[in-house]
Design a protein around this motif. Sequence first.
Motif, PDB file in Angstrom:
ATOM      1  N   ARG A  13       0.213 -11.948   0.738  1.00  0.00           N
ATOM      2  CA  ARG A  13       0.100 -10.945  -0.319  1.00  0.00           C
ATOM      3  C   ARG A  13      -1.202 -10.163  -0.256  1.00  0.00           C
ATOM      4  NH1 ARG A  13       3.594 -11.403  -4.369  1.00  0.00           N
ATOM      5  NH2 ARG A  13       2.997  -9.239  -4.733  1.00  0.00           N
ATOM      6  N   SER A  14      -2.215 -10.708   0.446  1.00  0.00           N
ATOM      7  CA  SER A  14      -3.461  -9.970   0.569  1.00  0.00           C
ATOM      8  C   SER A  14      -3.254  -8.654   1.304  1.00  0.00           C
ATOM      9  CB  SER A  14      -4.503 -10.805   1.318  1.00  0.00           C
ATOM     10  OG  SER A  14      -4.064 -11.095   2.632  1.00  0.00           O
ATOM     11  N   ARG A  15      -2.105  -8.530   1.969  1.00  0.00           N
ATOM     12  CA  ARG A  15      -1.821  -7.286   2.681  1.00  0.00           C
ATOM     13  C   ARG A  15      -1.207  -6.231   1.759  1.00  0.00           C
ATOM     14  NH1 ARG A  15      -1.339  -7.768   8.449  1.00  0.00           N
ATOM     15  NH2 ARG A  15      -2.317  -9.685   9.104  1.00  0.00           N
ATOM     16  N   ASP A  16      -0.905  -6.608   0.536  1.00  0.00           N
ATOM     17  CA  ASP A  16      -0.421  -5.634  -0.447  1.00  0.00           C
ATOM     18  C   ASP A  16      -1.602  -4.876  -1.054  1.00  0.00           C
ATOM     19  OD1 ASP A  16       2.117  -6.464  -0.089  1.00  0.00           O
ATOM     20  OD2 ASP A  16       2.471  -7.069  -2.158  1.00  0.00           O
ATOM     21  N   GLU A  17      -1.385  -3.592  -1.258  1.00  0.00           N
ATOM     22  CA  GLU A  17      -2.346  -2.801  -2.013  1.00  0.00           C
ATOM     23  C   GLU A  17      -1.722  -2.529  -3.380  1.00  0.00           C
ATOM     24  OE1 GLU A  17      -3.296   0.735   0.151  1.00  0.00           O
ATOM     25  OE2 GLU A  17      -3.368  -0.339   2.036  1.00  0.00           O
ATOM     26  N   SER A  18      -2.399  -2.944  -4.428  1.00  0.00           N
ATOM     27  CA  SER A  18      -1.825  -2.798  -5.768  1.00  0.00           C
ATOM     28  C   SER A  18      -1.669  -1.310  -6.125  1.00  0.00           C
ATOM     29  CB  SER A  18      -2.737  -3.459  -6.802  1.00  0.00           C
ATOM     30  OG  SER A  18      -2.833  -4.838  -6.536  1.00  0.00           O
ATOM     31  N   PRO A  19      -0.568  -0.973  -6.802  1.00  0.00           N
ATOM     32  CA  PRO A  19      -0.412   0.400  -7.262  1.00  0.00           C
ATOM     33  C   PRO A  19      -1.563   0.804  -8.158  1.00  0.00           C
ATOM     34  CG  PRO A  19       1.627  -0.831  -7.535  1.00  0.00           C
ATOM     35  CD  PRO A  19       0.570  -1.815  -7.173  1.00  0.00           C
ATOM     36  N   SER A  20      -1.954   2.065  -8.121  1.00  0.00           N
ATOM     37  CA  SER A  20      -3.033   2.530  -8.980  1.00  0.00           C
ATOM     38  C   SER A  20      -2.787   3.974  -9.359  1.00  0.00           C
ATOM     39  CB  SER A  20      -4.362   2.393  -8.252  1.00  0.00           C
ATOM     40  OG  SER A  20      -4.356   3.097  -7.027  1.00  0.00           O
ATOM     41  N   ARG A  35      14.877   2.596 -18.989  1.00  0.00           N
ATOM     42  CA  ARG A  35      14.077   3.666 -19.592  1.00  0.00           C
ATOM     43  C   ARG A  35      13.746   4.673 -18.499  1.00  0.00           C
ATOM     44  NH1 ARG A  35       8.856   3.585 -18.078  1.00  0.00           N
ATOM     45  NH2 ARG A  35       7.709   1.639 -17.735  1.00  0.00           N
ATOM     46  N   PRO A  36      13.448   5.897 -18.875  1.00  0.00           N
ATOM     47  CA  PRO A  36      13.125   6.905 -17.853  1.00  0.00           C
ATOM     48  C   PRO A  36      11.886   6.497 -17.046  1.00  0.00           C
ATOM     49  CG  PRO A  36      13.517   7.936 -19.982  1.00  0.00           C
ATOM     50  CD  PRO A  36      13.421   6.460 -20.235  1.00  0.00           C
ATOM     51  N   VAL A  37      11.919   6.828 -15.759  1.00  0.00           N
ATOM     52  CA  VAL A  37      10.764   6.559 -14.895  1.00  0.00           C
ATOM     53  C   VAL A  37      10.387   7.849 -14.179  1.00  0.00           C
ATOM     54  CG1 VAL A  37      11.308   4.125 -14.548  1.00  0.00           C
ATOM     55  CG2 VAL A  37      12.255   5.834 -12.987  1.00  0.00           C
ATOM     56  N   ALA A  38       9.141   7.921 -13.757  1.00  0.00           N
ATOM     57  CA  ALA A  38       8.676   9.110 -13.039  1.00  0.00           C
ATOM     58  C   ALA A  38       9.231   9.115 -11.620  1.00  0.00           C
ATOM     59  CB  ALA A  38       7.151   9.116 -13.000  1.00  0.00           C
ATOM     60  N   PRO A  39       9.631  10.274 -11.104  1.00  0.00           N
ATOM     61  CA  PRO A  39      10.110  10.332  -9.719  1.00  0.00           C
ATOM     62  C   PRO A  39       8.993   9.977  -8.739  1.00  0.00           C
ATOM     63  CG  PRO A  39       9.802  12.540 -10.588  1.00  0.00           C
ATOM     64  CD  PRO A  39       9.621  11.601 -11.738  1.00  0.00           C
ATOM     65  N   LEU A  51       6.560  -3.449  -5.693  1.00  0.00           N
ATOM     66  CA  LEU A  51       5.698  -2.271  -5.785  1.00  0.00           C
ATOM     67  C   LEU A  51       6.081  -1.380  -6.967  1.00  0.00           C
ATOM     68  CD1 LEU A  51       3.409  -0.686  -4.411  1.00  0.00           C
ATOM     69  CD2 LEU A  51       5.135   0.349  -2.924  1.00  0.00           C
ATOM     70  N   LEU A  52       7.381  -1.095  -7.117  1.00  0.00           N
ATOM     71  CA  LEU A  52       7.806  -0.164  -8.157  1.00  0.00           C
ATOM     72  C   LEU A  52       7.731  -0.769  -9.549  1.00  0.00           C
ATOM     73  CD1 LEU A  52      10.817   1.735  -6.530  1.00  0.00           C
ATOM     74  CD2 LEU A  52       8.499   2.560  -6.957  1.00  0.00           C
ATOM     75  N   ARG A  53       7.889  -2.093  -9.662  1.00  0.00           N
ATOM     76  CA  ARG A  53       7.722  -2.698 -10.986  1.00  0.00           C
ATOM     77  C   ARG A  53       6.324  -2.398 -11.520  1.00  0.00           C
ATOM     78  NH1 ARG A  53       7.825  -9.160 -12.245  1.00  0.00           N
ATOM     79  NH2 ARG A  53       6.155  -9.091 -10.672  1.00  0.00           N
ATOM     80  N   GLY A  54       5.319  -2.510 -10.646  1.00  0.00           N
ATOM     81  CA  GLY A  54       3.962  -2.206 -11.069  1.00  0.00           C
ATOM     82  C   GLY A  54       3.718  -0.719 -11.235  1.00  0.00           C
ATOM     83  N   ALA A  55       4.233   0.070 -10.296  1.00  0.00           N
ATOM     84  CA  ALA A  55       3.999   1.513 -10.345  1.00  0.00           C
ATOM     85  C   ALA A  55       4.614   2.134 -11.591  1.00  0.00           C
ATOM     86  CB  ALA A  55       4.569   2.169  -9.091  1.00  0.00           C
ATOM     87  N   TRP A  56       5.779   1.650 -11.985  1.00  0.00           N
ATOM     88  CA  TRP A  56       6.448   2.200 -13.164  1.00  0.00           C
ATOM     89  C   TRP A  56       6.094   1.451 -14.453  1.00  0.00           C
ATOM     90  CZ3 TRP A  56      11.686   2.581 -10.156  1.00  0.00           C
ATOM     91  CH2 TRP A  56      11.744   3.829  -9.489  1.00  0.00           C
TER      92      TRP A  56
END
Length: 300
Positions: free
Chosen positions: A293-300, A82-86, A114-119
């Motif tokens: 994983r605590s070093r990851d910042e969740s996408p928002s 599906r289309p995703v935002a650039p 990261l991108l699975r969550g961001a998109w």
Amino acid sequence: MFGTAFAPAKVNLFLHVGPPDGDGYHPIASLLAFADIGDRVSVAPAEAMSFRLSGPFGAGLEGEGRNLVLRAAEALIQAGRRPVAPVALILEKNLPIAAGLGGGSSDAGATLRLLRGAWGLDLSDDALQGLAAALGADGAACLWGAPVMAEGRGERLSPAPGLPDLPAVLVNPGVPAPTGAVYGAFDDLGRFGVVEAPPLPEAFESAEELAAWLSAQRNDLEAAAIRVAPPIGDVLEALSGEAETLLARMSGSGATCFALCTGDFEAEQLAERLQALRPDWWVRRCRLGGPWRSRDESPS
């Protein structure tokens, strides 16, 4: 839609490698741990897809073609259907290149997470692992950055034994050890050992117990890597001769080596002394284990 994901350095605590099969692939058995140091992948909204390198080793990847971060993003777009935002992708490259630390595979894994969550893509963990595996032999193992046993071509994963806190020092002599060249030298040497994974306990209670067990295992690529990049031998000799070192070994196909230590103080002492003696070497104190994983910042 933005965020940052941590891409930890991978360390092969042991690596058994067999002769190539009919397709030219070498079967392996390896116990992998991950360090609390590594690269970072960031994503931010953009008008068009873009990719930028930063960090102390970013310049070394300029002009290499399609970086694994870009390839991971492209694979995710295709799988999402599906289309995703650039977005703008930024790779902060803190790990040496061609270093046996799984940097590219870990970068790709961080990008996929990261991108699975961001998109907002509806892809399962299993689907994500399949994409990671298709990007490289270490891809599946490096996706989550958690200790794991890898077998076959690196795609057969099983839980690792429980690992204690593992203070360690990573050392790279500043020379690349390209994987293809090391495996070529390995085949020329023809020293193929037993590749099956040894019996593993449920858990190791201390760094000393793990180091004693690992001393009966091997990294079968060490001799070949030293032939390709002789300074690796200097690093192993330097680490093995220090009082703080429980075990010294090369990771992956090199050129990075590691020393397991009894505690953080010992690891810090060793790292500081080595850096003073050899300022031309890349030396980092770390802890091995994971996931971090605590070093990851969740996408928002």
